[in-house]
Design a protein around this motif. Structure first.
Motif, PDB file in Angstrom:
ATOM      1  N   TRP A  37       0.871  -1.175   0.000  1.00 29.82           N
ATOM      2  CA  TRP A  37       0.000   0.000   0.000  1.00 29.82           C
ATOM      3  C   TRP A  37       0.917   1.236   0.000  1.00 29.82           C
ATOM      4  N   LEU A  38       0.918   1.951  -1.104  1.00 36.13           N
ATOM      5  CA  LEU A  38       1.938   2.975  -1.339  1.00 36.13           C
ATOM      6  C   LEU A  38       1.319   4.298  -1.756  1.00 36.13           C
ATOM      7  N   THR A  39       2.037   5.359  -1.482  1.00 38.26           N
ATOM      8  CA  THR A  39       1.737   6.672  -2.052  1.00 38.26           C
ATOM      9  C   THR A  39       3.043   7.223  -2.599  1.00 38.26           C
ATOM     10  N   THR A  40       3.049   7.632  -3.869  1.00 38.67           N
ATOM     11  CA  THR A  40       4.307   8.069  -4.470  1.00 38.67           C
ATOM     12  C   THR A  40       4.080   9.199  -5.465  1.00 38.67           C
ATOM     13  N   SER A  41       5.115  10.018  -5.622  1.00 41.17           N
ATOM     14  CA  SER A  41       5.084  11.098  -6.605  1.00 41.17           C
ATOM     15  C   SER A  41       5.753  10.687  -7.906  1.00 41.17           C
ATOM     16  N   ARG A  42       6.459   9.559  -7.887  1.00 45.38           N
ATOM     17  CA  ARG A  42       7.190   9.103  -9.074  1.00 45.38           C
ATOM     18  C   ARG A  42       6.835   7.646  -9.340  1.00 45.38           C
ATOM     19  N   GLY A  43       5.612   7.418  -9.808  1.00 45.92           N
ATOM     20  CA  GLY A  43       5.152   6.056 -10.028  1.00 45.92           C
ATOM     21  C   GLY A  43       6.023   5.270 -10.984  1.00 45.92           C
ATOM     22  N   GLU A  44       6.586   5.960 -11.980  1.00 46.29           N
ATOM     23  CA  GLU A  44       7.392   5.244 -12.968  1.00 46.29           C
ATOM     24  C   GLU A  44       8.720   4.768 -12.416  1.00 46.29           C
ATOM     25  N   MET A  45       9.138   5.304 -11.251  1.00 43.50           N
ATOM     26  CA  MET A  45      10.409   4.909 -10.654  1.00 43.50           C
ATOM     27  C   MET A  45      10.229   4.083  -9.379  1.00 43.50           C
ATOM     28  N   ALA A  46       9.009   4.010  -8.857  1.00 49.76           N
ATOM     29  CA  ALA A  46       8.759   3.162  -7.702  1.00 49.76           C
ATOM     30  C   ALA A  46       8.722   1.715  -8.170  1.00 49.76           C
ATOM     31  N   SER A  47       9.286   0.791  -7.386  1.00 53.63           N
ATOM     32  CA  SER A  47       9.359  -0.600  -7.843  1.00 53.63           C
ATOM     33  C   SER A  47       9.329  -1.553  -6.669  1.00 53.63           C
ATOM     34  N   ILE A  48       8.960  -2.808  -6.983  1.00 58.91           N
ATOM     35  CA  ILE A  48       8.992  -3.909  -6.025  1.00 58.91           C
ATOM     36  C   ILE A  48       9.947  -4.953  -6.578  1.00 58.91           C
ATOM     37  N   LEU A  49      10.878  -5.380  -5.746  1.00 55.23           N
ATOM     38  CA  LEU A  49      11.901  -6.332  -6.146  1.00 55.23           C
ATOM     39  C   LEU A  49      11.704  -7.637  -5.392  1.00 55.23           C
ATOM     40  N   ILE A  50      11.920  -8.771  -6.080  1.00 49.49           N
ATOM     41  CA  ILE A  50      11.864 -10.082  -5.443  1.00 49.49           C
ATOM     42  C   ILE A  50      13.071 -10.874  -5.918  1.00 49.49           C
ATOM     43  N   SER A  51      13.813 -11.422  -4.962  1.00 55.34           N
ATOM     44  CA  SER A  51      15.022 -12.167  -5.309  1.00 55.34           C
ATOM     45  C   SER A  51      15.034 -13.499  -4.569  1.00 55.34           C
ATOM     46  N   GLU A  52      15.565 -14.547  -5.239  1.00 54.95           N
ATOM     47  CA  GLU A  52      15.767 -15.843  -4.601  1.00 54.95           C
ATOM     48  C   GLU A  52      17.242 -16.064  -4.317  1.00 54.95           C
ATOM     49  N   LYS A  53      17.533 -16.750  -3.224  1.00 56.25           N
ATOM     50  CA  LYS A  53      18.872 -17.224  -2.864  1.00 56.25           C
ATOM     51  C   LYS A  53      19.839 -16.130  -2.407  1.00 56.25           C
ATOM     52  N   ALA A  54      19.471 -14.870  -2.538  1.00 54.22           N
ATOM     53  CA  ALA A  54      20.382 -13.795  -2.105  1.00 54.22           C
ATOM     54  C   ALA A  54      19.566 -12.594  -1.661  1.00 54.22           C
TER      55      ALA A  54
ATOM     56  N   VAL B 295       5.188   4.261   2.466  1.00 49.21           N
ATOM     57  CA  VAL B 295       4.799   2.853   2.536  1.00 49.21           C
ATOM     58  C   VAL B 295       3.918   2.656   3.764  1.00 49.21           C
ATOM     59  N   GLU B 296       2.642   2.352   3.509  1.00 49.57           N
ATOM     60  CA  GLU B 296       1.719   2.156   4.627  1.00 49.57           C
ATOM     61  C   GLU B 296       1.871   0.752   5.218  1.00 49.57           C
ATOM     62  N   LYS B 297       1.907  -0.284   4.357  1.00 48.49           N
ATOM     63  CA  LYS B 297       2.141  -1.646   4.818  1.00 48.49           C
ATOM     64  C   LYS B 297       2.553  -2.516   3.634  1.00 48.49           C
ATOM     65  N   ILE B 298       3.178  -3.640   3.958  1.00 47.88           N
ATOM     66  CA  ILE B 298       3.599  -4.614   2.954  1.00 47.88           C
ATOM     67  C   ILE B 298       3.115  -5.987   3.425  1.00 47.88           C
ATOM     68  N   ARG B 299       2.517  -6.757   2.516  1.00 49.41           N
ATOM     69  CA  ARG B 299       2.032  -8.107   2.842  1.00 49.41           C
ATOM     70  C   ARG B 299       2.728  -9.084   1.908  1.00 49.41           C
ATOM     71  N   CYS B 300       3.432 -10.068   2.478  1.00 51.08           N
ATOM     72  CA  CYS B 300       4.153 -11.071   1.697  1.00 51.08           C
ATOM     73  C   CYS B 300       3.581 -12.455   2.019  1.00 51.08           C
ATOM     74  N   VAL B 301       3.249 -13.243   0.980  1.00 55.12           N
ATOM     75  CA  VAL B 301       2.649 -14.560   1.196  1.00 55.12           C
ATOM     76  C   VAL B 301       2.934 -15.446  -0.012  1.00 55.12           C
ATOM     77  N   LYS B 302       2.967 -16.772   0.213  1.00 59.19           N
ATOM     78  CA  LYS B 302       3.060 -17.701  -0.899  1.00 59.19           C
ATOM     79  C   LYS B 302       1.658 -18.138  -1.294  1.00 59.19           C
ATOM     80  N   ALA B 303       1.487 -18.414  -2.577  1.00 61.52           N
ATOM     81  CA  ALA B 303       0.175 -18.810  -3.085  1.00 61.52           C
ATOM     82  C   ALA B 303       0.357 -19.878  -4.145  1.00 61.52           C
ATOM     83  N   THR B 304      -0.728 -20.604  -4.413  1.00 62.91           N
ATOM     84  CA  THR B 304      -0.715 -21.592  -5.490  1.00 62.91           C
ATOM     85  C   THR B 304      -1.600 -21.093  -6.602  1.00 62.91           C
TER      86      THR B 304
END
Length: 676
Positions: free
Chosen positions: A93-110, A162-171
């Protein structure tokens, strides 16, 4: 940026690492302080700023002021910690002035911030307030998962809440989604408001509003912060000021006072607390424009000095976190008695910064001062007064005694040049004395060739029209000893009317004891103590000054603090001591740039020579103003001598006190009020 460049960029992020997470569905609620413990770490160029959630500020904030800055919240999860499933789902849940530069990153093993061979980078496409859902297919269910939310490389003036972040696994396959949310006001911490205010233009602020993002209190904060980001105040011209410093006690308005044909000045200081250079113009407006002169100060040996006139509309640059000084001088020449008003306007070129305005009032007292000093005033200037422009400059500051240095026997061209300049300007009637300095008579024994030179000197002075009482000879500097006595005795034997000058008092007590003074008395015509005899060494030299007064000879006073870092108060106060102690003359060493003394280092004297043009120093201007003070004191003493001398004593009692500038200004105003 290519994928490898992206990875390297992310290796230098600002990380907040979650210390504990629940098993299964993990919610990093930033709006509930305490559920997640974050420890900030800074990498890279430190240009990205991040603030974790607190009770006072339940949201996390990021701010990237430059294109080369970035900032991320990063949480790491062990294998299985997010539960079971083929996909990792990150909801933010985000508020930003630069939407084109805001990003979410996900990495495995590092962890994000290290080399990440498998990395998903999703740009958030919407600005304003939104819920972003990013889906990542897991390659290894047992692998370490690292999640980052932030502003990527290139987000100039980027703001992310950043108001909150929710991380979960799904099928099952879940697609990325971006859901606009009702707009709200960003309630940024003051630390971020300060940084944003420094770098945002008004246009940037308007773009926030148009994108559905507004910053609570930004406009009012900008107005408050500008007072500290760009300070602009007036100070007493005597105020101590060193490079980089900004003294207290400044004023937002200017009040000056001067007699008819007089002058007054102020020190103006601009402090740029912005994190970048600022460019601006400085101007005088209103009725004072024609009688005001602005001069910018330049650093000489890390001391603000060498004031040079500031042209109309001239751009002035002030580096980040620096102090820039200016001299403001008012001349009442040609003005009638009365009050004149105007303002000094500082206009920044950055449109996000407001103008600074200092209201000015100049009071012209209905009293005139004599054009010339009643006592001799000179500087050790080593023949520079032979230059017509220099002589005019010296006359303008009321110097009425000129020095000529004769270097070699038989060579009198320096004297001839001085006389020629005096006659071309028609100023002979304004000259009190000619100060003749000679060094080659400093010998153990008097020689016949010395007598020949002395005869020639007397003839040359007679030809130039100077009587014995109109010139003085200086052959030894700051010493009294047998050798000096022998040379002076030979001169007096040959020409009893020729006057000899000594400046030995006040430099070294061993060179100016009462015994030595008694020995020299028959061959000396002028005593000249240093200012130390009335300030720091007054008690030490009290016996010698007492003896000097008993001789009935004229007593001059001199000072030689001529380096850029030298205090201004001796230059201004030397005239006050001359008045208070009823002395007979004033002199200063030295007028010009030289390499005398100081182990070969530059001695700047009272002026600077730039491309053949002489620019007076701040010490010069203070000496000049002090001479005018002397005339004010003299005129006031004719009205009420007891009061004038009491006021002079009050100022001198503050010589070593920090409030000298303020007391001097007040007393000077009282003295001028006596002349109304």
């Amino acid at each position: 940026m290519n994928s490898r460049g992206r990875i390297l960029g992310i290796m230098a992020v600002v990380c907040l690492v979650a210390a504990s997470m629940a098993f299964g569905e993990v919610v990093c609620r930033l709006d509930v302080p305490g559920e997640s413990v974050f420890k900030p770490k800074i990498f890279g160029d430190n240009r990205g700023h991040i603030m974790e959630a607190t009770e006072a500020s339940p949201c996390a904030f990021m701010y990237t002021p430059q294109a080369t800055s970035w900032a991320y919240l990063v949480a790491d999860f062990k294998g299985g910690e997010l539960g079971e499933g083929d996909y990792v789902v990150v909801e933010a849940w985000l508020t930003t002035s630069r939407g084109e530069m805001a990003s979410i990153l996900i990495s495995e093993k590092a962890t994000i911030g290290d080399y990440c061979p498998t990395l998903t980078n999703r740009r958030i496409k919407l600005a304003g307030r939104q819920k972003a859902t990013i889906v990542h297919k897991v390659k290894d269910p047992t692998a370490w998962i690292s999640v980052g939310v932030g502003l990527d490389y290139g987000a100039t003036n980027g703001i992310l809440q950043v108001e909150k972040i929710r991380c979960v696994k799904a099928t099952g396959l879940v697609e990325d989604s971006f859901e606009p949310l009702p707009a709200n006001e960003l309630q940024l911490p003051q630390l971020f408001l300060r940084g944003i205010t420094e770098s945002l233009t008004r246009l940037d602020c308007e773009s926030f509003v148009s994108e559905g993002v507004s910053i609570k209190g930004l406009d009012s904060w900008r107005e408050r912060l500008q007072l500290t980001l760009l300070k602009f105040e007036a100070f007493s011209a005597l105020m101590p000021f060193r490079a980089g410093m900004y003294p207290s006690g400044g004023s937002g308005e200017i009040a000056c006072i001067a007699p008819l044909g007089g002058r007054d000045e102020k020190l103006l200081l601009l402090r740029n607390e912005c994190r970048r250079e600022q460019t601006f113009t400085l101007d005088v407006r209103g009725a004072l424009r024609s009688v005001a002169t602005l001069r910018r100060l330049y650093n000489v040996d890390q001391a603000p000095d060498c004031p040079r006139p500031l042209g109309l509309g001239e751009l002035v640059e002030a580096s980040s976190e620096s102090t820039t000084g200016f001299m403001l001088e008012f001349s009442t020449e040609g003005l009638e008695a009365g009050e004149y008003e105007g303002e000094i306007v500082l206009t920044p070129c950055d449109i996000s910064l407001q103008e600074r305005v200092l209201p000015c009032k100049l009071t012209v007292v209905p009293a005139s001062l004599p054009e010339d000093m009643p006592i001799p005033v000179f500087s050790f200037e080593y023949n520079h007064s032979a230059n017509p422009e220099t002589m005019k400059l010296m006359l303008d500051m009321r110097i009425n005694t000129f020095a000529v240095d004769l270097h070699r026997p038989g060579d009198f061209k320096n004297l001839h040049n001085l006389v020629k300049t005096m006659d071309s300007l028609g100023v002979r009637d304004r000259v009190k004395l000619i100060f003749v300095e000679n060094h080659f008579l400093r010998l153990k024994h008097w020689r016949e060739e010395d007598a020949v030179w002395l005869d020639q000197l007397v003839v040359e002075m007679e030809r130039a029209g100077f009587k014995y009482e109109q010139w003085v000879l200086h052959i030894y500097d700051e010493v009294l000893h047998e050798q000096f006595h022998r040379a002076a005795a030979e001169i007096k034997k040959r020409y009893p009317m020729l006057m000899i000058f000594t400046d030995a008092l006040g430099s070294d007590p061993s060179n100016a004891s009462v015994d030595l003074m008694e020995m020299m008395r028959p061959v000396i015509d002028y005593w000249c103590p240093h200012m130390h005899t009335f300030t720091s060494l007054r008690k030490t030299f009290e016996p010698t000054m007492k003896y000097a007064r008993t001789t009935g000879l004229p007593i001059f006073l001199y000072n030689c603090d001529s380096m850029p870092r030298a205090a201004l108060k001796p230059a201004r106060m030397i005239s006050w001591y001359a008045f208070s102690e009823k002395l007979d003359g004033i002199c200063y060493w030295s007028l010009i740039v030289s390499r005398f003394r100081f182990e070969g280092r530059m001695n700047y004297g009272l002026s600077y020579m730039i491309d053949g043009t002489m620019f007076p120093s701040r010490r010069w201007y203070q000496w000049c103003s002090g001479l005018e003070d002397y005339l004010i004191l003299l005129q006031a003493s004719k009205v009420n001598e007891k009061k004038a001398r009491a006021l002079a004593s009050e100022v001198l009692s503050k010589y070593d006190k920090s409030d000298l500038p303020q007391v001097h200004e007040r007393v000077r105003r009282e003295l001028l009020d006596m002349l109304k």
